[in-house]
Design a protein around this motif. Structure first.
Motif, mmCIF file in Angstrom:
data_model
loop_
_atom_site.group_PDB
_atom_site.id
_atom_site.type_symbol
_atom_site.label_atom_id
_atom_site.label_comp_id
_atom_site.label_asym_id
_atom_site.label_seq_id
_atom_site.Cartn_x
_atom_site.Cartn_y
_atom_site.Cartn_z
ATOM 1 N N ILE A 111 0.646 -1.383 -0.023
ATOM 2 C CA ILE A 111 -0.115 0.026 0.001
ATOM 3 C C ILE A 111 0.901 1.377 -0.115
ATOM 4 C CG2 ILE A 111 -1.931 -1.114 1.226
ATOM 5 C CD1 ILE A 111 -1.301 0.349 3.665
ATOM 6 N N ALA A 112 0.233 2.303 -0.313
ATOM 7 C CA ALA A 112 0.904 3.680 -0.485
ATOM 8 C C ALA A 112 1.523 3.978 1.162
ATOM 9 C CB ALA A 112 -0.062 4.665 -0.797
ATOM 10 N N PRO A 113 2.749 4.600 0.995
ATOM 11 C CA PRO A 113 3.316 4.938 2.264
ATOM 12 C C PRO A 113 2.658 5.750 3.094
ATOM 13 C CG PRO A 113 4.871 5.014 0.433
ATOM 14 C CD PRO A 113 3.726 4.757 -0.302
ATOM 15 N N ILE A 114 2.002 6.663 2.613
ATOM 16 C CA ILE A 114 0.986 7.592 3.452
ATOM 17 C C ILE A 114 0.044 6.667 3.998
ATOM 18 C CG2 ILE A 114 -0.662 8.027 1.561
ATOM 19 C CD1 ILE A 114 -0.803 11.208 2.371
ATOM 20 N N ARG A 149 -8.964 5.612 4.801
ATOM 21 C CA ARG A 149 -8.616 5.141 3.551
ATOM 22 C C ARG A 149 -7.630 3.961 3.544
ATOM 23 N NH1 ARG A 149 -8.664 10.947 2.629
ATOM 24 N NH2 ARG A 149 -10.726 11.394 1.490
ATOM 25 N N ALA A 150 -6.797 4.083 4.578
ATOM 26 C CA ALA A 150 -5.557 3.240 4.498
ATOM 27 C C ALA A 150 -6.480 1.652 5.171
ATOM 28 C CB ALA A 150 -4.591 3.483 5.817
ATOM 29 N N ARG A 151 -7.333 1.671 5.885
ATOM 30 C CA ARG A 151 -7.908 0.416 6.180
ATOM 31 C C ARG A 151 -8.459 -0.313 4.916
ATOM 32 N NH1 ARG A 151 -10.796 3.530 10.352
ATOM 33 N NH2 ARG A 151 -9.447 3.159 12.343
ATOM 34 N N GLN A 156 -8.025 -4.222 0.230
ATOM 35 C CA GLN A 156 -7.789 -4.403 -0.922
ATOM 36 C C GLN A 156 -6.644 -5.338 -1.086
ATOM 37 O OE1 GLN A 156 -8.281 -0.920 -3.179
ATOM 38 N NE2 GLN A 156 -10.451 -0.801 -2.800
ATOM 39 N N ALA A 157 -5.537 -5.137 -0.540
ATOM 40 C CA ALA A 157 -4.112 -5.511 -0.810
ATOM 41 C C ALA A 157 -4.125 -6.986 -0.104
ATOM 42 C CB ALA A 157 -3.064 -4.724 -0.014
#
Length: 185
Positions: A111-114, A149-151, A156-157
């Protein structure tokens, strides 16, 4: 009781090493890089300890220093691969519980670092929203939206994880995106 500077430094390392190492390892995907980052973080933090305005916010302050140190240790572009003795090693997972944890660690690397940063601070380090905001230099409301958004990105990952027999251990699934900020969305 007065402690020497060395004794105070050693106590500081004992109090915060696990937090920094866990965070650095989760963010870089490499134990070796994480150890270098944490060592540099402690050296820089101790040298500039007079800049810590509020001792209650030492962990967010240390995280900021560690995060900047990560930027210096990772290549400008490219990916860090997991070492053989790290969570990406398939042979070290004898039961399903450990396999699930390894899948989460691998998914964090995809996932994206942010998103990775906010998840690591919230779930790995149990840091409250206000301290995450201080560590990442963003508003508390932004922390909450990034967490949501991270969850979703992590979910999805995890759904897209490769089949166990599809790739050999240590293949591309063990790669971790570096924390470099990208200029493209």
């Amino acid at each position: 009781m007065f402690l020497s500077a060395e004794a105070r430094y050693n106590q500081w390392v004992r109090d915060h090493y696990r937090f920094l190492m866990r965070s650095a390892w989760a963010l870089t995907g490499s134990r070796a890089v994480a150890e270098d980052v944490v060592q540099d973080c402690f050296a820089n933090a101790w040298r500039h300890r007079d800049q810590l305005r509020n001792p209650a916010l030492v962990r967010p302050w240390l995280f900021q220093i560690m995060r900047r140190s990560i930027f210096r240790h990772l290549p400008p572009c490219g990916q860090v691969t997991a070492d053989a003795d790290e969570p990406g090693d398939e042979a070290a997972a004898p039961d399903a519980g450990i396999d699930d944890r390894l899948d989460v660690v691998k998914a964090l690397g995809r996932i994206a670092p942010i998103h990775r940063e906010v998840l690591v601070l919230h779930y790995f380090d149990d840091m409250p929203t206000a301290q995450i905001a201080e560590a990442l230099e963003i508003a508390p409301g932004t922390v909450l939206s990034r967490l949501a958004r991270a969850r979703e990105a992590l979910r999805q990952a995890l759904e897209q994880r490769p089949a166990v027999s599809a790739a050999p251990a240590g293949a591309d699934s063990a790669r971790v995106r570096p924390l470099r900020r990208s200029t493209t969305p």
